[in-house]
Motif scaffolding. Structure first.
Motif, PDB file in Angstrom:
ATOM      1  N   GLY A 190       2.941  76.508  60.516  1.00  0.00           N
ATOM      2  CA  GLY A 190       2.493  77.379  61.598  1.00  0.00           C
ATOM      3  C   GLY A 190       3.321  77.274  62.864  1.00  0.00           C
ATOM      4  N   SER A 191       4.417  76.510  62.835  1.00  0.00           N
ATOM      5  CA  SER A 191       5.273  76.386  64.023  1.00  0.00           C
ATOM      6  C   SER A 191       5.977  77.714  64.301  1.00  0.00           C
ATOM      7  CB  SER A 191       6.340  75.309  63.812  1.00  0.00           C
ATOM      8  OG  SER A 191       5.761  74.048  63.673  1.00  0.00           O
ATOM      9  N   ASP A 192       6.124  78.039  65.569  1.00  0.00           N
ATOM     10  CA  ASP A 192       6.886  79.224  65.969  1.00  0.00           C
ATOM     11  C   ASP A 192       8.354  78.833  66.013  1.00  0.00           C
ATOM     12  OD1 ASP A 192       4.656  80.881  66.260  1.00  0.00           O
ATOM     13  OD2 ASP A 192       4.307  80.171  68.295  1.00  0.00           O
ATOM     14  N   CYS A 193       9.156  79.456  65.150  1.00  0.00           N
ATOM     15  CA  CYS A 193      10.565  79.109  65.039  1.00  0.00           C
ATOM     16  C   CYS A 193      11.418  80.350  65.244  1.00  0.00           C
ATOM     17  CB  CYS A 193      10.859  78.528  63.652  1.00  0.00           C
ATOM     18  SG  CYS A 193       9.842  77.091  63.245  1.00  0.00           S
ATOM     19  N   THR A 194      12.565  80.163  65.878  1.00  0.00           N
ATOM     20  CA  THR A 194      13.474  81.294  66.047  1.00  0.00           C
ATOM     21  C   THR A 194      14.025  81.704  64.692  1.00  0.00           C
ATOM     22  OG1 THR A 194      15.353  79.832  66.418  1.00  0.00           O
ATOM     23  CG2 THR A 194      14.154  80.589  68.376  1.00  0.00           C
ATOM     24  N   MET A 195      14.283  82.964  64.546  1.00  0.00           N
ATOM     25  CA  MET A 195      14.835  83.492  63.304  1.00  0.00           C
ATOM     26  C   MET A 195      16.355  83.392  63.359  1.00  0.00           C
ATOM     27  SD  MET A 195      12.158  84.048  61.660  1.00  0.00           S
ATOM     28  CE  MET A 195      12.859  84.757  60.210  1.00  0.00           C
ATOM     29  N   LEU A 196      16.828  82.165  63.431  1.00  0.00           N
ATOM     30  CA  LEU A 196      18.247  81.872  63.511  1.00  0.00           C
ATOM     31  C   LEU A 196      18.636  81.178  62.221  1.00  0.00           C
ATOM     32  CD1 LEU A 196      20.762  81.721  65.393  1.00  0.00           C
ATOM     33  CD2 LEU A 196      19.938  79.480  66.086  1.00  0.00           C
ATOM     34  N   TYR A 197      19.619  81.722  61.526  1.00  0.00           N
ATOM     35  CA  TYR A 197      20.043  81.145  60.257  1.00  0.00           C
ATOM     36  C   TYR A 197      21.212  80.215  60.509  1.00  0.00           C
ATOM     37  CZ  TYR A 197      21.665  80.892  55.406  1.00  0.00           C
ATOM     38  OH  TYR A 197      22.050  80.459  54.160  1.00  0.00           O
ATOM     39  N   GLY A 198      21.100  78.983  60.066  1.00  0.00           N
ATOM     40  CA  GLY A 198      22.135  77.984  60.315  1.00  0.00           C
ATOM     41  C   GLY A 198      23.044  77.708  59.143  1.00  0.00           C
ATOM     42  N   GLY A 199      22.950  78.488  58.079  1.00  0.00           N
ATOM     43  CA  GLY A 199      23.820  78.309  56.929  1.00  0.00           C
ATOM     44  C   GLY A 199      23.082  77.771  55.721  1.00  0.00           C
ATOM     45  N   ALA A 200      23.839  77.614  54.634  1.00  0.00           N
ATOM     46  CA  ALA A 200      23.255  77.250  53.339  1.00  0.00           C
ATOM     47  C   ALA A 200      23.166  75.741  53.109  1.00  0.00           C
ATOM     48  CB  ALA A 200      24.077  77.885  52.221  1.00  0.00           C
ATOM     49  N   ALA A 201      23.531  74.941  54.082  1.00  0.00           N
ATOM     50  CA  ALA A 201      23.528  73.486  53.901  1.00  0.00           C
ATOM     51  C   ALA A 201      22.125  72.963  53.604  1.00  0.00           C
ATOM     52  CB  ALA A 201      24.078  72.798  55.144  1.00  0.00           C
ATOM     53  N   THR A 202      22.066  72.030  52.659  1.00  0.00           N
ATOM     54  CA  THR A 202      20.806  71.357  52.333  1.00  0.00           C
ATOM     55  C   THR A 202      21.074  69.858  52.220  1.00  0.00           C
ATOM     56  OG1 THR A 202      21.117  71.560  49.945  1.00  0.00           O
ATOM     57  CG2 THR A 202      19.896  73.343  51.053  1.00  0.00           C
ATOM     58  N   ALA A 203      20.019  69.082  52.387  1.00  0.00           N
ATOM     59  CA  ALA A 203      20.122  67.633  52.215  1.00  0.00           C
ATOM     60  C   ALA A 203      18.817  67.116  51.642  1.00  0.00           C
ATOM     61  CB  ALA A 203      20.424  66.958  53.547  1.00  0.00           C
ATOM     62  N   HIS A 204      18.938  66.070  50.853  1.00  0.00           N
ATOM     63  CA  HIS A 204      17.770  65.414  50.271  1.00  0.00           C
ATOM     64  C   HIS A 204      17.926  63.923  50.564  1.00  0.00           C
ATOM     65  CE1 HIS A 204      15.143  64.439  46.536  1.00  0.00           C
ATOM     66  NE2 HIS A 204      14.428  64.494  47.619  1.00  0.00           N
ATOM     67  N   VAL A 205      16.949  63.351  51.265  1.00  0.00           N
ATOM     68  CA  VAL A 205      16.987  61.954  51.660  1.00  0.00           C
ATOM     69  C   VAL A 205      15.875  61.213  50.915  1.00  0.00           C
ATOM     70  CG1 VAL A 205      16.855  60.329  53.596  1.00  0.00           C
ATOM     71  CG2 VAL A 205      17.844  62.606  53.947  1.00  0.00           C
ATOM     72  N   THR A 206      16.256  60.173  50.191  1.00  0.00           N
ATOM     73  CA  THR A 206      15.283  59.362  49.460  1.00  0.00           C
ATOM     74  C   THR A 206      15.552  57.885  49.739  1.00  0.00           C
ATOM     75  OG1 THR A 206      16.710  59.345  47.504  1.00  0.00           O
ATOM     76  CG2 THR A 206      14.978  61.031  47.583  1.00  0.00           C
ATOM     77  N   GLY A 207      14.560  57.078  49.493  1.00  0.00           N
ATOM     78  CA  GLY A 207      14.719  55.634  49.653  1.00  0.00           C
ATOM     79  C   GLY A 207      13.531  55.022  50.354  1.00  0.00           C
ATOM     80  N   THR A 208      13.812  54.003  51.163  1.00  0.00           N
ATOM     81  CA  THR A 208      12.777  53.284  51.900  1.00  0.00           C
ATOM     82  C   THR A 208      13.229  53.113  53.333  1.00  0.00           C
ATOM     83  OG1 THR A 208      12.180  52.070  49.907  1.00  0.00           O
ATOM     84  CG2 THR A 208      11.396  51.173  51.987  1.00  0.00           C
ATOM     85  N   TRP A 209      12.335  53.437  54.258  1.00  0.00           N
ATOM     86  CA  TRP A 209      12.617  53.234  55.676  1.00  0.00           C
ATOM     87  C   TRP A 209      11.376  52.647  56.341  1.00  0.00           C
ATOM     88  CZ3 TRP A 209      16.629  52.527  58.487  1.00  0.00           C
ATOM     89  CH2 TRP A 209      16.486  52.488  59.867  1.00  0.00           C
ATOM     90  N   ALA A 210      11.554  51.569  57.089  1.00  0.00           N
ATOM     91  CA  ALA A 210      10.465  50.888  57.805  1.00  0.00           C
ATOM     92  C   ALA A 210       9.321  50.532  56.854  1.00  0.00           C
ATOM     93  CB  ALA A 210       9.969  51.730  58.971  1.00  0.00           C
ATOM     94  N   GLY A 211       9.694  50.162  55.625  1.00  0.00           N
ATOM     95  CA  GLY A 211       8.699  49.738  54.645  1.00  0.00           C
ATOM     96  C   GLY A 211       7.965  50.867  53.961  1.00  0.00           C
ATOM     97  N   ARG A 212       8.374  52.101  54.204  1.00  0.00           N
ATOM     98  CA  ARG A 212       7.684  53.253  53.612  1.00  0.00           C
ATOM     99  C   ARG A 212       8.654  54.070  52.755  1.00  0.00           C
ATOM    100  NH1 ARG A 212       2.837  53.013  55.474  1.00  0.00           N
ATOM    101  NH2 ARG A 212       2.334  52.623  57.639  1.00  0.00           N
ATOM    102  N   PRO A 213       8.158  54.643  51.666  1.00  0.00           N
ATOM    103  CA  PRO A 213       9.028  55.478  50.838  1.00  0.00           C
ATOM    104  C   PRO A 213       9.407  56.763  51.571  1.00  0.00           C
ATOM    105  CG  PRO A 213       6.765  55.560  50.035  1.00  0.00           C
ATOM    106  CD  PRO A 213       6.803  54.542  51.142  1.00  0.00           C
ATOM    107  N   VAL A 214      10.622  57.230  51.323  1.00  0.00           N
ATOM    108  CA  VAL A 214      11.134  58.461  51.935  1.00  0.00           C
ATOM    109  C   VAL A 214      11.530  59.416  50.825  1.00  0.00           C
ATOM    110  CG1 VAL A 214      12.963  59.454  53.358  1.00  0.00           C
ATOM    111  CG2 VAL A 214      11.996  57.223  53.957  1.00  0.00           C
ATOM    112  N   ASP A 215      11.099  60.659  50.939  1.00  0.00           N
ATOM    113  CA  ASP A 215      11.523  61.743  50.055  1.00  0.00           C
ATOM    114  C   ASP A 215      11.467  63.015  50.905  1.00  0.00           C
ATOM    115  OD1 ASP A 215      12.162  63.511  48.062  1.00  0.00           O
ATOM    116  OD2 ASP A 215      10.509  62.959  46.734  1.00  0.00           O
ATOM    117  N   ALA A 216      12.556  63.305  51.602  1.00  0.00           N
ATOM    118  CA  ALA A 216      12.573  64.416  52.563  1.00  0.00           C
ATOM    119  C   ALA A 216      13.696  65.384  52.227  1.00  0.00           C
ATOM    120  CB  ALA A 216      12.763  63.875  53.978  1.00  0.00           C
TER     121      ALA A 216
END
Length: 165
Positions: free
Chosen positions: A115-141
């Motif tokens: 529900g966030s209001d975001c500008t309709m600005l396209y920044g390109g096709a780049a994607t990233a997937h971050v996995t692992g552990t940070w500060a003792g918690r699992p990460v899957d972003a």
């Protein structure tokens, strides 16, 4: 009579100043430290120094997979922090950025709220997937640059993620 009143006044003033001065270290240290440091690394999150487990990543370790960001930016990167190590173009910068965004009760990898209001600005096709552990918690972003909110979310994680655009 006047001199004894002045002497009593000086004693009250000096003792008041001494009392205030003694409180400054008690109030200044917690205020300066609050939110300025990342959460402490727990002993179980630290990498072992020797033995078979030393080769296995533990603690703050992330795998970052970047696609469609450009020939010199695409790839799979490994980042370990506390101590800093890994195959990444800027391990120290990535760890510093992660530490800066780590606060108790907040997920530094959280998606943009629905529900966030975001500008309709396209920044390109780049994607990233971050996995692992940070500060003792699992990460899957996952990250992309489909609108202004996602571009801002990506840019906050540079240099963990490559600078694009």
């Amino acid at each position: 009579m006047v001199s004894s009143l002045q002497a009593a006044g000086r004693r009250v003033l000096v003792s008041s100043l001494a009392a205030v001065a003694s409180l400054v270290p008690l109030t200044a240290v917690p205020a300066a430290a609050a939110g300025a440091m990342p959460p402490p690394v727990r002993p179980e999150d630290q990498a072992p120094r020797s033995g078979p487990a030393a080769a296995a990543p533990s603690g703050d370790h992330l795998t970052v997979v970047v696609r469609n960001a450009g020939a010199r930016r695409d790839g799979t990167y490994q980042v370990s922090c506390h101590p800093d190590a890994g195959r990444h173009p800027d391990v120290a910068g990535a760890c510093r950025t992660l530490d800066e965004h780590t606060r108790w009760g907040r997920d530094p990898f959280a998606p943009v709220p629905a529900g966030s209001d975001c500008t309709m600005l396209y920044g390109g096709a780049a994607t990233a997937h971050v996995t692992g552990t940070w500060a003792g918690r699992p990460v899957d972003a996952t990250y992309d640059r489909r609108d202004g909110c996602e571009i801002g979310r990506w840019d906050r994680m540079v240099p963990v993620l490559p600078k694009v655009g």
